[in-house]
Design an enzyme around this catalytic site. Structure first.
Site, PDB file in Angstrom:
ATOM      1  N   ALA A  24       0.864  -1.185   0.000  1.00 18.37           N
ATOM      2  CA  ALA A  24       0.000   0.000   0.000  1.00 18.37           C
ATOM      3  C   ALA A  24       0.896   1.228   0.000  1.00 18.37           C
ATOM      4  O   ALA A  24       2.058   1.162   0.419  1.00 18.37           O
ATOM      5  CB  ALA A  24      -0.920   0.009   1.219  1.00 18.37           C
ATOM      6  N   LYS A  64      -3.817   2.903  -2.629  1.00 17.72           N
ATOM      7  CA  LYS A  64      -2.923   2.084  -3.449  1.00 17.72           C
ATOM      8  C   LYS A  64      -2.926   2.639  -4.864  1.00 17.72           C
ATOM      9  O   LYS A  64      -3.765   3.440  -5.206  1.00 17.72           O
ATOM     10  CB  LYS A  64      -3.389   0.618  -3.457  1.00 17.72           C
ATOM     11  CG  LYS A  64      -3.209  -0.057  -2.108  1.00 17.72           C
ATOM     12  CD  LYS A  64      -3.774  -1.462  -2.029  1.00 17.72           C
ATOM     13  CE  LYS A  64      -3.339  -2.403  -3.099  1.00 17.72           C
ATOM     14  NZ  LYS A  64      -1.888  -2.468  -3.308  1.00 17.72           N
ATOM     15  N   GLY A 124       1.877   1.969  -8.299  1.00 22.70           N
ATOM     16  CA  GLY A 124       2.368   1.199  -9.435  1.00 22.70           C
ATOM     17  C   GLY A 124       1.345   1.060 -10.550  1.00 22.70           C
ATOM     18  O   GLY A 124       1.536   0.272 -11.478  1.00 22.70           O
ATOM     19  N   GLU A 154      -5.635  -5.049  -8.486  1.00 18.84           N
ATOM     20  CA  GLU A 154      -5.382  -5.334  -7.067  1.00 18.84           C
ATOM     21  C   GLU A 154      -6.691  -5.321  -6.275  1.00 18.84           C
ATOM     22  O   GLU A 154      -6.918  -6.177  -5.420  1.00 18.84           O
ATOM     23  CB  GLU A 154      -4.410  -4.304  -6.483  1.00 18.84           C
ATOM     24  CG  GLU A 154      -2.985  -4.469  -6.997  1.00 18.84           C
ATOM     25  CD  GLU A 154      -2.074  -3.296  -6.653  1.00 18.84           C
ATOM     26  OE1 GLU A 154      -0.861  -3.458  -6.796  1.00 18.84           O
ATOM     27  OE2 GLU A 154      -2.565  -2.227  -6.257  1.00 18.84           O
TER      28      GLU A 154
END
Length: 234
Positions: free
Chosen positions: A90, A101, A104, A110
């Site tokens: 996170a 989150k 990335g 996710e």
């Protein structure tokens, strides 16, 4: 072997998360530097026979590549009816275990995987702990390319300062694994994460945002105390 205390700490957090995985289970494999160590250690436990009959569901191309590298068999959501445990990182964690989150740009996949898991274990370092979400990290919003401009206007109406995420070592914007774009939004404060999560996801053209409210079960926090790595759970 690394002697960097930060690397050792991330490895320790990853190892403890991996130790919570049991044989004959389906595991959600998250994205990010600390989760990468968890994937490595799950692979090592499989290789040495400590674990058997594990299949992984990757949340990103990165997780898929790492799982293959460390010998973890993979499956898809089409082929399974549950996920026993998911391990993921996170960017921010508040005292209520709510998360931001998407650093990335993998938060959409996710959220699908982590929300399905019976137990969702979050692996972070102490720097990710905040009193209030949005205080250190921008909120990522994944949006279909044609809707970027209207969505940015609507995010401003919700009190945010939106910016299209641009690539590093790549000309142009960041493109997600789904082929979409990411808008990073600065909010001065997020008083009600659950309400904001729903409001943003209701904007036409938005696929998903990085607020994870009421999803995390266990937070494993790595810290450096007196120069030594330590891990605590909350």
């Amino acid at each position: 072997m690394s002697t960097d205390p930060v690397v050792i700490m991330k490895q320790e957090v990853g190892k403890i998360a991996a130790s919570k995985v049991k044989s004959n289970t389906i595991v959600g494999l998250g994205t990010g530097s600390t989760t990468a160590y968890a994937i490595q250690y799950i692979g090592e436990r499989l290789a040495n026979g400590e674990l058997t009959n594990i299949v992984g569901v990757p949340t990103s191309f990165q997780a898929e590549v790492l799982a293959k590298k460390y010998g973890i068999p993979l499956t898809t959501l089409d082929a399974i009816d549950h996920i026993d445990v998911a391990i993921d990182g996170a960017d921010e964690v508040d005292p209520h275990k709510n998360l931001i989150k998407g650093g990335g740009a993998a938060h959409t996949r996710e959220k699908v995987v982590d929300s399905l898991a019976d137990q969702f274990i979050v692996v972070v370092d102490g720097g990710k702990l905040v009193d209030e979400l949005g205080s250190t990290f921008l909120l990522p919003v994944e949006v279909i390319p044609m809707a970027v401009t209207p969505v940015m206007r609507q995010l401003e109406e919700l009190g945010g300062k939106p910016e299209l995420r641009m690539g590093i070592k790549k000309a142009g914007p960041v493109v997600t694994d789904q082929g979409n774009l990411v808008i990073d939004v600065k909010f001065d404060r997020i008083d009600n994460p659950a309400e904001l999560e729903m409001k943003i996801n209701n904007l036409p053209g938005v696929l998903e945002n990085g607020l994870f409210v009421g999803v995390a079960d266990v937070i494993l926090v790595g810290e450096i105390i007196d120069g030594k790595p330590s891990v605590r759970e909350f």
